[in-house]
Design a protein around this motif. Sequence first.
Motif, mmCIF file in Angstrom:
data_model
loop_
_atom_site.group_PDB
_atom_site.id
_atom_site.type_symbol
_atom_site.label_atom_id
_atom_site.label_comp_id
_atom_site.label_asym_id
_atom_site.label_seq_id
_atom_site.Cartn_x
_atom_site.Cartn_y
_atom_site.Cartn_z
ATOM 1 N N ARG A 1 0.861 -0.992 -0.262
ATOM 2 C CA ARG A 1 -0.431 -0.037 -0.099
ATOM 3 C C ARG A 1 0.705 0.923 0.009
ATOM 4 N N GLN A 2 1.950 1.348 1.136
ATOM 5 C CA GLN A 2 2.762 2.516 1.176
ATOM 6 C C GLN A 2 3.279 2.763 -0.107
ATOM 7 N N GLY A 3 3.869 1.559 -1.111
ATOM 8 C CA GLY A 3 5.087 1.871 -1.990
ATOM 9 C C GLY A 3 4.095 2.736 -3.165
ATOM 10 N N ALA A 4 2.839 1.832 -2.952
ATOM 11 C CA ALA A 4 2.335 2.439 -4.367
ATOM 12 C C ALA A 4 1.512 3.869 -4.530
ATOM 13 N N LEU A 5 1.547 4.202 -2.935
ATOM 14 C CA LEU A 5 0.658 5.353 -2.042
ATOM 15 C C LEU A 5 1.641 6.362 -2.836
ATOM 16 N N PHE A 6 3.073 6.428 -2.230
ATOM 17 C CA PHE A 6 4.020 7.235 -2.599
ATOM 18 C C PHE A 6 4.174 7.321 -3.904
ATOM 19 N N ARG A 7 4.266 6.526 -5.213
ATOM 20 C CA ARG A 7 4.697 6.486 -6.341
ATOM 21 C C ARG A 7 3.090 8.007 -7.235
ATOM 22 N N ALA A 8 1.855 6.866 -6.666
ATOM 23 C CA ALA A 8 1.644 8.280 -7.045
ATOM 24 C C ALA A 8 1.597 9.234 -6.495
ATOM 25 N N VAL A 9 2.290 9.556 -5.399
ATOM 26 C CA VAL A 9 2.034 11.098 -4.805
ATOM 27 C C VAL A 9 3.177 11.309 -5.823
ATOM 28 N N ILE A 10 3.392 10.985 -5.855
ATOM 29 C CA ILE A 10 5.449 11.978 -6.406
ATOM 30 C C ILE A 10 5.498 11.940 -7.953
ATOM 31 N N ALA A 11 4.119 10.918 -8.773
ATOM 32 C CA ALA A 11 3.891 11.035 -9.894
ATOM 33 C C ALA A 11 3.062 12.617 -10.137
ATOM 34 N N ALA A 12 1.983 13.080 -9.123
ATOM 35 C CA ALA A 12 1.233 14.054 -9.005
ATOM 36 C C ALA A 12 2.314 15.272 -8.412
ATOM 37 N N ALA A 13 3.127 15.059 -7.484
ATOM 38 C CA ALA A 13 3.818 16.594 -7.379
ATOM 39 C C ALA A 13 4.170 16.762 -8.600
ATOM 40 N N THR A 14 4.603 15.831 -9.349
ATOM 41 C CA THR A 14 5.330 16.540 -11.510
ATOM 42 C C THR A 14 4.998 17.802 -11.745
ATOM 43 N N CYS A 15 4.040 17.245 -11.728
ATOM 44 C CA CYS A 15 2.711 18.842 -12.433
ATOM 45 C C CYS A 15 0.465 18.917 -11.245
ATOM 46 N N ASP A 16 1.238 19.311 -9.948
ATOM 47 C CA ASP A 16 0.589 19.850 -9.402
ATOM 48 C C ASP A 16 1.652 20.435 -8.039
ATOM 49 N N GLU A 17 1.483 21.811 -8.099
ATOM 50 C CA GLU A 17 2.651 22.837 -7.253
ATOM 51 C C GLU A 17 2.242 22.628 -5.857
ATOM 52 N N ARG A 18 0.673 22.021 -5.408
ATOM 53 C CA ARG A 18 0.440 22.062 -3.918
ATOM 54 C C ARG A 18 0.352 20.591 -3.821
ATOM 55 N N THR A 19 0.355 19.964 -4.634
ATOM 56 C CA THR A 19 0.945 18.398 -3.869
ATOM 57 C C THR A 19 2.728 18.423 -3.666
ATOM 58 N N ALA A 20 3.383 19.323 -4.643
ATOM 59 C CA ALA A 20 4.404 18.737 -4.507
ATOM 60 C C ALA A 20 4.883 19.628 -3.603
ATOM 61 N N GLN A 21 4.540 21.182 -2.575
ATOM 62 C CA GLN A 21 4.559 21.320 -1.479
ATOM 63 C C GLN A 21 4.167 20.816 -0.743
ATOM 64 N N ALA A 22 3.368 20.010 0.356
ATOM 65 C CA ALA A 22 2.676 19.148 0.440
ATOM 66 C C ALA A 22 3.509 17.603 0.965
ATOM 67 N N LEU A 23 4.185 17.475 -0.375
ATOM 68 C CA LEU A 23 5.067 16.495 -0.231
ATOM 69 C C LEU A 23 6.604 17.199 0.230
ATOM 70 N N ARG A 24 7.157 17.990 0.071
ATOM 71 C CA ARG A 24 8.205 19.110 0.528
ATOM 72 C C ARG A 24 8.072 19.023 2.478
ATOM 73 N N ARG A 25 6.889 19.110 2.298
ATOM 74 C CA ARG A 25 6.707 19.230 3.597
ATOM 75 C C ARG A 25 7.001 17.576 4.817
ATOM 76 N N PHE A 26 6.544 16.683 3.848
ATOM 77 C CA PHE A 26 6.227 15.509 4.337
ATOM 78 C C PHE A 26 7.454 14.983 4.751
ATOM 79 N N TYR A 27 9.010 15.293 3.729
ATOM 80 C CA TYR A 27 9.572 14.863 3.501
ATOM 81 C C TYR A 27 11.003 15.611 4.447
#
Length: 200
Positions: free
Chosen positions: A103-129
Motif C-alpha cells: 500500500r505505502q509503496g504504491a501510494l508514494f509512487r502516486a503522490v510523487i507522480a502527482a507532485a510533478t504536475c501539481d504545485e500544491r501536492t509538490a509543496q505537501a510532499l516537500r513538507r512531508f520530507y
Amino acid sequence: MSAEPGTVRPGGRTARVRTAVLRAAGDVLAERGFAHLDLADVARRAEVGKTTVYRRWGSVTGLVADLLADMAEQSLPREETGSVLGDLRANASLVRWTLADARQGALFRAVIAAATCDERTAQALRRFYEVRVAEWAPCVEQGVARGELPPGTDAKAVVRAVSAPLYYELLTTGTAPDTPAAERAAQAAYAAAVAGVYVS
C-alpha cells in the motif's frame, strides 16, 4: 486567517471522520493513482457525507496535503543505536520497508507522480520530507558530537543521502529496494559523511 482545509485536528467525531477519509484517500491513491482520486468517491468509501468532505478539504490537492501531513505524523520515530552507521542503517531499513509495503509503496509512487504536475501536492510532499528528515537529523548531529563525523557535517544532507538511492531505485525500476540496497545506501552515506563530503 482560516486554517488550511483538513488541518484542524479536534477530537471526537471530527477526528474519526478525518481518519476514515484519509484512509480512503490513501486506498484510492494506492489502488488507482492520483488521476482517479475523487472527493465523492472518497466520501463513499469512508462512509461519510460528501458535503463534509467538500467543506473540510475543498479539493483533491487539499486532501492529499492533509494525507501527507498525517503520514508524517504517524511515521515511526527514529531509532538510536549508539553509532551513526547503525542509525543510518535503521533509517535505510525503515525507508526500504515503507517502499516495499504494497500500500505505502504504491501510494508514494502516486503522490510523487502527482507532485510533478501539481504545485500544491509538490509543496505537501516537500513538507512531508522536511518532517521526516528533521526527525532523523539528530542521529547525525549526535555522531558529530561523539567525534564519528567531522564538525560542520550537514545532518539533513546525510539523511537525504540515505533515502535518495532507495527512492530512485523504486522510481526507475518499479521494484522496491531490497535489504542489500538499504545496506548499500547506509554504507555509502556514512562513508561520504566520514570523508567530509557533507561538511558545509
